[in-house]
Design a protein around this motif. Structure first.
Motif, PDB file in Angstrom:
ATOM      1  N   ASP A 161       0.879  -1.278  -0.102  1.00 40.37           N
ATOM      2  CA  ASP A 161       0.132  -0.180   0.004  1.00 40.37           C
ATOM      3  C   ASP A 161       0.858   1.299  -0.031  1.00 40.37           C
ATOM      4  OD1 ASP A 161      -1.976   2.043   0.236  1.00 40.37           O
ATOM      5  OD2 ASP A 161      -2.524   1.354   2.411  1.00 40.37           O
ATOM      6  N   TYR A 162       0.905   1.961  -1.210  1.00 42.82           N
ATOM      7  CA  TYR A 162       1.813   3.156  -1.181  1.00 42.82           C
ATOM      8  C   TYR A 162       1.074   4.247  -0.901  1.00 42.82           C
ATOM      9  CZ  TYR A 162       0.220   2.699  -6.149  1.00 42.82           C
ATOM     10  OH  TYR A 162      -0.639   2.460  -7.474  1.00 42.82           O
ATOM     11  N   SER A 163      -0.330   4.096  -0.688  1.00 42.29           N
ATOM     12  CA  SER A 163      -1.151   5.370  -0.997  1.00 42.29           C
ATOM     13  C   SER A 163      -0.924   6.574  -0.125  1.00 42.29           C
ATOM     14  CB  SER A 163      -2.594   4.992  -0.459  1.00 42.29           C
ATOM     15  OG  SER A 163      -2.610   4.697   0.947  1.00 42.29           O
ATOM     16  N   LYS A 164       0.072   6.413   0.854  1.00 48.04           N
ATOM     17  CA  LYS A 164       0.393   7.702   1.510  1.00 48.04           C
ATOM     18  C   LYS A 164       1.985   7.973   1.449  1.00 48.04           C
ATOM     19  CE  LYS A 164      -3.028   6.822   5.185  1.00 48.04           C
ATOM     20  NZ  LYS A 164      -3.126   6.389   6.527  1.00 48.04           N
ATOM     21  N   THR A 165       2.389   7.793   0.149  1.00 49.25           N
ATOM     22  CA  THR A 165       3.852   8.121   0.109  1.00 49.25           C
ATOM     23  C   THR A 165       4.091   9.428  -0.028  1.00 49.25           C
ATOM     24  OG1 THR A 165       4.269   6.036  -1.234  1.00 49.25           O
ATOM     25  CG2 THR A 165       5.809   7.486  -1.772  1.00 49.25           C
ATOM     26  N   THR A 166       4.997  10.134   0.409  1.00 56.28           N
ATOM     27  CA  THR A 166       5.363  11.522   0.285  1.00 56.28           C
ATOM     28  C   THR A 166       6.514  11.522  -0.327  1.00 56.28           C
ATOM     29  OG1 THR A 166       6.573  11.455   2.512  1.00 56.28           O
ATOM     30  CG2 THR A 166       3.992  12.240   2.598  1.00 56.28           C
ATOM     31  N   ASP A 167       7.471  10.797  -0.492  1.00 54.23           N
ATOM     32  CA  ASP A 167       8.749  10.996  -1.124  1.00 54.23           C
ATOM     33  C   ASP A 167       9.191   9.887  -1.798  1.00 54.23           C
ATOM     34  OD1 ASP A 167       9.854  14.071  -0.365  1.00 54.23           O
ATOM     35  OD2 ASP A 167       9.019  12.899   1.304  1.00 54.23           O
ATOM     36  N   ILE A 168       9.922  10.014  -3.085  1.00 54.22           N
ATOM     37  CA  ILE A 168      10.642   8.753  -3.597  1.00 54.22           C
ATOM     38  C   ILE A 168      11.809   9.018  -3.886  1.00 54.22           C
ATOM     39  CG2 ILE A 168      10.252   7.174  -5.525  1.00 54.22           C
ATOM     40  CD1 ILE A 168       7.310   8.027  -5.700  1.00 54.22           C
ATOM     41  N   PHE A 169      12.853   8.338  -3.535  1.00 52.78           N
ATOM     42  CA  PHE A 169      14.226   8.402  -4.068  1.00 52.78           C
ATOM     43  C   PHE A 169      14.468   7.560  -5.237  1.00 52.78           C
ATOM     44  CE2 PHE A 169      13.868  10.966  -0.447  1.00 52.78           C
ATOM     45  CZ  PHE A 169      14.632  11.989  -0.580  1.00 52.78           C
ATOM     46  N   VAL A 170      15.121   7.622  -6.099  1.00 51.97           N
ATOM     47  CA  VAL A 170      15.546   6.544  -7.393  1.00 51.97           C
ATOM     48  C   VAL A 170      17.109   6.825  -7.405  1.00 51.97           C
ATOM     49  CG1 VAL A 170      15.238   5.696  -9.561  1.00 51.97           C
ATOM     50  CG2 VAL A 170      13.218   6.947  -8.192  1.00 51.97           C
ATOM     51  N   THR A 171      17.723   5.674  -7.286  1.00 58.40           N
ATOM     52  CA  THR A 171      18.988   5.669  -7.594  1.00 58.40           C
ATOM     53  C   THR A 171      19.607   5.739  -9.114  1.00 58.40           C
ATOM     54  OG1 THR A 171      19.541   3.525  -7.517  1.00 58.40           O
ATOM     55  CG2 THR A 171      19.502   4.417  -5.234  1.00 58.40           C
ATOM     56  N   HIS A 172      18.971   5.072 -10.107  1.00 58.02           N
ATOM     57  CA  HIS A 172      19.281   5.029 -11.206  1.00 58.02           C
ATOM     58  C   HIS A 172      18.364   4.619 -11.959  1.00 58.02           C
ATOM     59  CE1 HIS A 172      20.347   0.967  -9.995  1.00 58.02           C
ATOM     60  NE2 HIS A 172      20.270   0.587 -11.234  1.00 58.02           N
ATOM     61  N   GLY A 173      18.520   4.695 -13.323  1.00 59.13           N
ATOM     62  CA  GLY A 173      17.185   4.447 -14.331  1.00 59.13           C
ATOM     63  C   GLY A 173      16.810   3.097 -14.654  1.00 59.13           C
ATOM     64  N   HIS A 174      17.431   2.204 -14.096  1.00 60.09           N
ATOM     65  CA  HIS A 174      17.261   0.707 -14.434  1.00 60.09           C
ATOM     66  C   HIS A 174      15.859   0.328 -14.016  1.00 60.09           C
ATOM     67  CE1 HIS A 174      21.685  -0.230 -15.015  1.00 60.09           C
ATOM     68  NE2 HIS A 174      21.289   0.334 -16.051  1.00 60.09           N
ATOM     69  N   GLY A 175      15.309  -0.624 -15.000  1.00 59.21           N
ATOM     70  CA  GLY A 175      13.619  -0.659 -14.452  1.00 59.21           C
ATOM     71  C   GLY A 175      13.419  -1.510 -13.070  1.00 59.21           C
ATOM     72  N   ASP A 176      14.661  -2.382 -12.721  1.00 66.26           N
ATOM     73  CA  ASP A 176      14.228  -2.809 -11.396  1.00 66.26           C
ATOM     74  C   ASP A 176      14.727  -1.849 -10.282  1.00 66.26           C
ATOM     75  OD1 ASP A 176      17.080  -2.799 -12.146  1.00 66.26           O
ATOM     76  OD2 ASP A 176      17.257  -4.494 -10.865  1.00 66.26           O
ATOM     77  N   HIS A 177      14.759  -0.612 -10.418  1.00 70.04           N
ATOM     78  CA  HIS A 177      14.995   0.356  -9.428  1.00 70.04           C
ATOM     79  C   HIS A 177      14.059   1.637  -9.779  1.00 70.04           C
ATOM     80  CE1 HIS A 177      18.741  -1.386  -7.685  1.00 70.04           C
ATOM     81  NE2 HIS A 177      18.615  -2.099  -8.652  1.00 70.04           N
ATOM     82  N   LEU A 178      13.939   2.036 -10.970  1.00 72.59           N
ATOM     83  CA  LEU A 178      12.983   3.096 -11.143  1.00 72.59           C
ATOM     84  C   LEU A 178      11.573   2.412 -10.895  1.00 72.59           C
ATOM     85  CD1 LEU A 178      11.920   5.579 -12.354  1.00 72.59           C
ATOM     86  CD2 LEU A 178      12.027   4.707 -14.529  1.00 72.59           C
ATOM     87  N   GLY A 179      11.132   1.220 -11.045  1.00 72.14           N
ATOM     88  CA  GLY A 179       9.945   0.362 -10.629  1.00 72.14           C
ATOM     89  C   GLY A 179       8.948   1.175 -10.934  1.00 72.14           C
ATOM     90  N   ASP A 180       7.885   1.269  -9.974  1.00 71.21           N
ATOM     91  CA  ASP A 180       6.603   1.875 -10.124  1.00 71.21           C
ATOM     92  C   ASP A 180       6.721   3.405  -9.635  1.00 71.21           C
ATOM     93  OD1 ASP A 180       4.998  -0.280 -10.679  1.00 71.21           O
ATOM     94  OD2 ASP A 180       5.579  -0.911  -8.716  1.00 71.21           O
ATOM     95  N   SER A 181       7.849   3.942  -9.588  1.00 69.54           N
ATOM     96  CA  SER A 181       8.031   5.435  -9.251  1.00 69.54           C
ATOM     97  C   SER A 181       7.032   6.429  -9.745  1.00 69.54           C
ATOM     98  CB  SER A 181       9.451   5.965  -9.423  1.00 69.54           C
ATOM     99  OG  SER A 181      10.359   5.297  -8.560  1.00 69.54           O
TER     100      SER A 181
END
Length: 219
Positions: A33-53
């Motif tokens: 449940d990501y409904s209350k997410t306030t911040d997202i940090f992504v380390t790099h652009g590969h799909g297994d890290h960008l994910g559902d950002s």
């Protein structure tokens, strides 16, 4: 403050009314449940890290923090972004963060998305280092000298990142207290025996913490 492992390299940090996600690739945690997410940090652009950002940002209005090129890419799809680079501390309502060196690559669908990074979070005097995908590098000694993270989230799967042997060396460089493994056992090529990680970290006098998917700890 609580730290939750969401599988692969994805974590949640929660403090007060803030929910911070790092590299939210949720293949191991599809019902999260990501409904209350306030911040997202992504380390790099590969799909297994960008994910559902991008999806999470658009649905929750959470800000994606990442390097300039990756932030611009996310913004093209309607995400709320904050672009950064290696340099100095960035302040947030819940603490501060600095982007640090990682040795890897960063692209998506043949598009270059800037330099890969790790992050050091400084929240209520506790420092959490998420390395992103990286090999062992001497910059980790500088991270240790400057920040001596209380918790280090480090890859152990090998092939694309450090393996267990090099994770133990990195942990010593970092002058960290606690080491949490990530980026392992998601795909066949990064399968490891996590008990080897625990043994290796204990041998260098540090505390290994192996988290199950969806496990949360107070830090």
């Amino acid at each position: 403050m609580k730290l939750k492992y969401l599988g692969h390299s994805a974590f949640e940090i929660s403090i007060l009314d803030y929910k911070i996600l790092i590299d939210p690739f949720l293949i191991k945690c599809p019902d999260y449940d990501y409904s209350k997410t306030t911040d997202i940090f992504v380390t790099h652009g590969h799909g297994d890290h960008l994910g559902d950002s991008i999806k999470i940002s658009k649905e929750t209005n959470a800000t994606i923090t990442s390097v300039f090129e990756l932030a611009n890419y996310c913004a093209e799809f309607g995400a709320k972004t904050r672009d950064i680079s290696l340099g100095g501390w960035i302040d947030y309502p819940w603490g501060r963060v600095i982007a640090v060196f990682a040795t890897h690559s960063s692209s998506f669908e043949h598009r270059y998305l800037g330099a890969p990074v790790g992050y050091v979070f400084d929240i209520d005097g506790i420092k959490i280092y998420h390395s992103g995908d990286t090999g062992l590098n001497y910059e980790m000694k500088l991270i240790g000298e400057l920040y001596a993270p209380d918790y280090s989230l480090l890859p152990i799967g090998g092939n694309y990142t450090m393996d267990i042997e090099h994770c133990a060396i990195a942990s010593k460089f970092l002058k960290t207290k606690n080491v949490i493994p990530m980026h392992y056992n998601t795909f066949d090529v990064i399968e490891v025996d996590v008990s080897d990680f625990e043994k290796s970290i204990k041998e260098v006098g540090l505390n290994p913490i192996v988290l199950d998917i969806n496990q949360e700890i107070e830090i």
